[in-house]
Design a protein around this motif. Structure first.
Motif, PDB file in Angstrom:
ATOM      1  N   LYS A   1       0.838  -1.204   0.000  1.00 14.16           N
ATOM      2  CA  LYS A   1       0.000   0.000   0.000  1.00 14.16           C
ATOM      3  C   LYS A   1       0.873   1.253   0.000  1.00 14.16           C
ATOM      4  CE  LYS A   1      -3.682   2.406   2.366  1.00 14.16           C
ATOM      5  NZ  LYS A   1      -2.994   3.677   2.137  1.00 14.16           N
TER       6      LYS A   1
ATOM      7  N   ALA B   1      -2.385   7.241   0.255  1.00 18.54           N
ATOM      8  CA  ALA B   1      -3.539   7.750  -0.501  1.00 18.54           C
ATOM      9  C   ALA B   1      -3.998   6.800  -1.606  1.00 18.54           C
ATOM     10  CB  ALA B   1      -3.256   9.128  -1.085  1.00 18.54           C
ATOM     11  N   GLU B   2      -3.576   5.547  -1.540  1.00 23.90           N
ATOM     12  CA  GLU B   2      -4.045   4.547  -2.510  1.00 23.90           C
ATOM     13  C   GLU B   2      -4.572   3.336  -1.755  1.00 23.90           C
ATOM     14  OE1 GLU B   2      -0.717   5.489  -6.002  1.00 23.90           O
ATOM     15  OE2 GLU B   2      -1.178   3.435  -5.386  1.00 23.90           O
ATOM     16  N   GLY B   3      -5.341   2.502  -2.457  1.00 21.38           N
ATOM     17  CA  GLY B   3      -5.779   1.258  -1.847  1.00 21.38           C
ATOM     18  C   GLY B   3      -4.676   0.221  -1.888  1.00 21.38           C
TER      19      GLY B   3
END
Lengths: 112, 112
Positions: free
Chosen positions: B38, B41-43
């Motif tokens: 991860k 700010a991302e999955g």
């Protein structure tokens, strides 16, 4: 574009308000999931759905409601938001079998 | 009760060296294990998985080892690259990839 989309990306709400987080996937995956990410806890499963109109509780379902009237959508509703629900929420989907989960980019929710 | 544990919150490794991330689990019914990566700010994105019938799975620079008797798995990254700097989550499930249980995550930093 194909994929899994969450909206909004950021949300600030007040204690006691109802708020709905949206999740949409274009793969026609059967399974959809809602996780929350908190420091020290990793990702914890809130609710999941095996198909349209089939939902079940995960590890931390209290205070949340889900629905799945269409295969592609899986909204998560906080009926009366509390500060403890301040978190980053991730939606995920997968097909059947041992296919890995695909995650959206998350919604950062702050409850004041 | 944390069924999947990553006891190292952070790890710092020099570029080009091997990174080893560890994960322990308590539920002997888990039969499928995954690692996710991860970025901020991302999955999480799927990295590599292993079934309980195997003790090793390799994909390029990434190798996952499973020791069922010790209920322990590890992810080896060699050689480590700056782009590998991220949070790594270990996850486990029973009977397939649905309903994953995640560890707390380990933040890997690759130093030039």
């Amino acid at each position: 574009d194909a994929g899994i989309t969450q909206s909004p990306r950021y949300k600030i709400t007040e204690t006691g308000r109802q708020v709905t987080l949206m999740c949409h996937q274009t793969w026609s995956h059967s399974y959809m999931f809602w996780y929350r990410q908190d420091l020290g806890h990793g990702l914890r499963l809130i609710y999941y759905s095996a198909a349209a109109d089939i939902t079940d509780k995960g590890e931390v379902p209290d205070g949340y409601v889900v629905s799945r009237s269409k295969t592609e959508n899986f909204p998560l509703t906080l009926e009366s938001a509390t500060r403890s629900q301040t978190s980053v929420y991730f939606c995920a989907s997968t097909g059947t079998g041992q296919s890995p989960l695909h995650f959206g980019n998350g919604t950062r929710l702050t409850v004041t | 009760d944390q069924q999947v544990k990553q006891n190292s919150p952070s790890l710092s490794v020099q570029e080009g060296r091997i990174s080893i991330l560890n994960c322990d689990y308590t539920n002997s019914m888990f039969d499928y294990f995954l690692w996710y990566k991860k970025y901020p700010a991302e999955g999480p994105t799927f990295l590599i998985s292993i079934s309980s019938i195997k003790d090793k799975n390799e994909d390029g620079r990434f190798t996952v080892f499973l020791n069922k008797s010790a209920k322990h798995l590890s992810l080896h990254i060699v050689p480590s690259q700056p782009g590998d700097s991220a949070v790594y989550f270990c996850a486990a499930s029973e009977g397939g990839a649905q309903k994953l249980v995640f560890g707390q995550g380990t933040r890997l930093t690759i130093n030039p």
